[in-house]
Design an enzyme around this catalytic site. Structure first.
Site, PDB file in Angstrom:
ATOM      1  NE  ARG B  12      47.603  38.749  21.248  1.00 45.28           N
ATOM      2  CZ  ARG B  12      48.422  37.945  20.327  1.00 45.28           C
ATOM      3  NH1 ARG B  12      48.536  38.154  19.307  1.00 45.28           N
ATOM      4  NH2 ARG B  12      48.917  36.793  21.051  1.00 45.28           N
ATOM      5  CG  HIS B  16      46.825  38.541  13.573  1.00 47.17           C
ATOM      6  ND1 HIS B  16      47.582  39.820  13.020  1.00 47.17           N
ATOM      7  CD2 HIS B  16      47.240  38.225  14.850  1.00 47.17           C
ATOM      8  CE1 HIS B  16      48.515  39.965  13.763  1.00 47.17           C
ATOM      9  NE2 HIS B  16      48.645  39.020  14.964  1.00 47.17           N
TER      10      HIS B  16
END
Lengths: 292, 349
Positions: B12, B16
């Site tokens: 998760r 980024h």
């Protein structure tokens, strides 16, 4: 000139801002300002202004139906779903400022006249009121637009408990309305609350994915739309004109409030309360004309 | 002492660092390597969580259901988890499908002063008996007392624990000590910490949090994540083992995954650099980094100045649209400071 009486249910930020705006109206007057919380600042303010108040919420209108013809519902999505059938039975014109989406969704600059014959109109959300007209301009110029996304950022202080408790309906309703008004299936709405001090002004960005956009036409129509909205929301302005890079058209706008109830940063109140007043005044004018 | 739960958000937060371009192979390889390693959950998704794939913060390569289904297929012994920020995702568009796809653990987050925006979602999940945690992002922007007040709201909605995210990597150990001790003393649910490494303190801050009574550490393998990255799980697990705190983690299995799978996933240059240090000092959301670099390049300004200005304006997660505005303002003749840094950055990008 005669005035048409309106009722306001919900004495939070939105309800109280409407109350303040009614002072300027030449054809609307407040017949009842009703909520549930006797300590609400709005109720105190209304009392000082000499407006009839109640803490019985919609019961106040049920018990005294003649107190108003138009009702602004500024409670919450859940409460409006209960209120809507009652208002229909009482034959009131309901203007719903919650994201309940019981009645037809209305953005005055786009479909005001289609909404006046109905008994319940929904104002979507502040983010929707601010951004859908721009999205609509873009989708009118380019119906083949692949995707539209809006981001609405509002100051934490201007989001009352109603908005916070309904953040899910708020986000969903904004996205649903975006698709409905533009006819574009792939849409997204993002809502951000910012607690910065001093509070930030309501800030919105509209993104669209389009191949080969006609930027001159989009810019021209966005400026036209801005001028039309300014007529009922004076603080509405485009911050960054539509620009194109990497396949996306980006437009940024802000809404400065009139500072009627909360300070000017709360453009999110004005964009939806001004829309509500616009609808109510239009409706009232027609009624008064019919009565001669 | 109770066992420390390790929440693994490599798939998760790491997204980024990849501009949300994780592939199905990445997810499959990672889940196969880490399933049963003893991490409490493996969290998967766009860097900002469910519903966040957008032009505002970055479009993900995979749609979120593909990510979740791919992970679910390859996890037998470890819970599949997600993160979601109300305002990005909704119950109908994101949580309902995630439940159908077999997600078992939910983190619902918001900016640290806005806990009441998570009520609907936490209650919705708890009413269905699903394991749900509240997350307060950018915790450094509010006083410990305010953080406690917000955490208590999440506790009252039914959250099984409250996790603080040091989203900007702005923490010193003293800040962590104070806020975690206050939460542990006053909440009856678990307390967790999610550090970032902008100033090189992520593992140290995680350890401090555990010493003060936190029982959840949320981090990533190799520290792979937004900005300068996260708390490196291999490190913190080794430290906890060494100091006799139980994690239930098979450290060798974790290290093997780190060696065998992470190089493929990470690909790019990654870690602390001069930009992420300034962003940590300025207290700006770590995930702004790539957006700031792009805007700096486009407008010819020093990215460090953009971070400083964003810090002054108290930007919060989700306000990526402010970056371009700030860059544009700084690029006007009055604010212009055309330095060598731009050139150096361009050669990096």
């Amino acid at each position: 000139m005669n005035k048409i009486k309106v009722g306001i249910i919900g004495t939070g930020n939105i309800g109280t801002d409407i109350l303040m705006k009614l002072k300027r109206s030449s054809i609307l007057e407040c017949g009842i300002f009703a909520g549930r919380n006797p300590d609400s600042k709005g109720i105190q303010l209304a009392k000082k202004m000499g407006v009839p108040t109640s803490t019985e919420s919609i019961r106040a209108i049920e018990e005294n139906p003649d107190c108003c013809e138009i009702v602004f519902d500024a409670t919450s999505a859940t409460v409006h779903k209960q209120n809507a059938p009652i208002l229909r039975r009482l034959k009131k014109f309901a203007i719903d400022l919650t994201p309940a989406h019981v009645g037809k969704m209305c953005v005055p600059v786009l479909n005001l006249e289609d909404c006046l014959l109905l008994d319940n109109v929904n104002l979507i959300t502040c983010g929707g009121q601010a951004t859908i007209p721009i999205a609509k301009v873009i989708s009118d110029v380019h119906p083949e637009t692949k995707y539209i996304e809006i981001v609405a950022t509002i100051a934490s202080k201007s989001a009352g408990p109603g908005t916070r408790n309904n953040i899910d309906e708020f986000t969903q309703a904004t996205r649903d309305a975006l698709s409905e008004f533009t006819g574009i299936e792939h849409t997204k709405a993002i809502i951000v609350l910012n607690p910065a001090e001093p509070p930030i002004t309501m800030h919105n960005t509209v993104y669209a994915l389009i191949d080969n956009p006609n930027m001159d036409e989009i810019r021209r129509r966005v400026r036209e739309m801005e001028a039309k909205i300014k007529k009922y929301v004076p603080g509405y302005s485009i911050l960054l004109e539509p620009s194109y890079e990497n396949g996306r058209v980006t437009t940024t706008l802000q809404v400065v409030g009139l500072g009627d109830y909360l300070p000017k940063y709360s453009g999110n109140l004005d964009i939806i309360t001004c829309a509500a007043i616009e609808i109510a005044e239009y409706y009232a004018r027609e009624k008064l004309l019919k009565r001669g | 002492m109770s066992k420390i739960k390790i929440f693994d958000c490599t798939l998760r937060d790491g997204n980024h660092a990849l501009k949300h371009q994780l592939t199905e192979d990445n997810i499959e390889d990672y889940c196969l390597a880490m399933d049963g390693s003893g991490v409490y959950t493996i969290m998967v998704g766009h860097g900002n969580g469910l519903g966040a794939s957008s032009l505002q913060v970055g479009l993900a390569l995979l749609d979120e259901r593909t990510m979740l289904q791919t992970a679910k297929k390859n996890l037998e012994r470890t819970k599949l988890g997600i993160y979601m920020i109300p305002g990005f995702g909704t119950i109908k568009d994101n949580l309902e499908p995630a439940i159908q796809d077999g997600v078992e653990l939910f983190e619902i987050g918001c900016h640290c002063t806005e806990a009441d925006t998570t009520r609907e979602h936490i209650e919705y999940l708890c009413n269905r008996g699903l394991e749900t945690y509240g997350v307060l992002m950018m915790y450094h922007m509010a006083s410990p007392e305010k953080i406690l007040e917000e955490a208590q709201k999440m506790q009252s909605y039914g959250a099984k624990g409250v996790i603080l995210m040091d989203s900007a990597g702005a923490s010193t150990p003293e800040m962590v000590q104070r806020v975690i001790a206050l939460l542990v003393d006053n909440l009856h649910v678990q307390v967790g910490f999610h550090p970032h490494n902008n100033m090189g303190l992520a593992v140290g801050n995680a350890y401090t949090a555990v010493c003060e009574g936190a029982t959840i550490i949320d981090g990533t393998l190799r520290g792979f994540g937004a900005g300068a990255g996260n708390c490196q799980l291999e490190d913190i697990v080794a430290v906890l083992e060494k100091t006799g705190k139980r994690t239930g983690i098979d450290l060798y299995k974790m290290l093997d995954a780190s060696d065998q799978v992470m190089p493929d996933i990470m690909g790019t240059e990654f870690g602390q650099d001069s930009i992420s240090i300034v962003s940590g000092q300025a207290g700006v959301f770590s995930a702004f980094k790539l957006h700031v670099l792009n805007a700096a390049k486009e407008f010819g300004v020093d990215p460090r100045d953009i971070f400083k200005e964003l810090g002054k304006r108290k930007a919060v997660g989700g306000q990526e649209d402010m970056i371009v505005e700030v860059a544009e303002k700084l690029s006007s003749p009055m604010g212009s400071r055309n330095s060598n840094v731009n050139y150096q950055l361009e050669s990096l990008l």
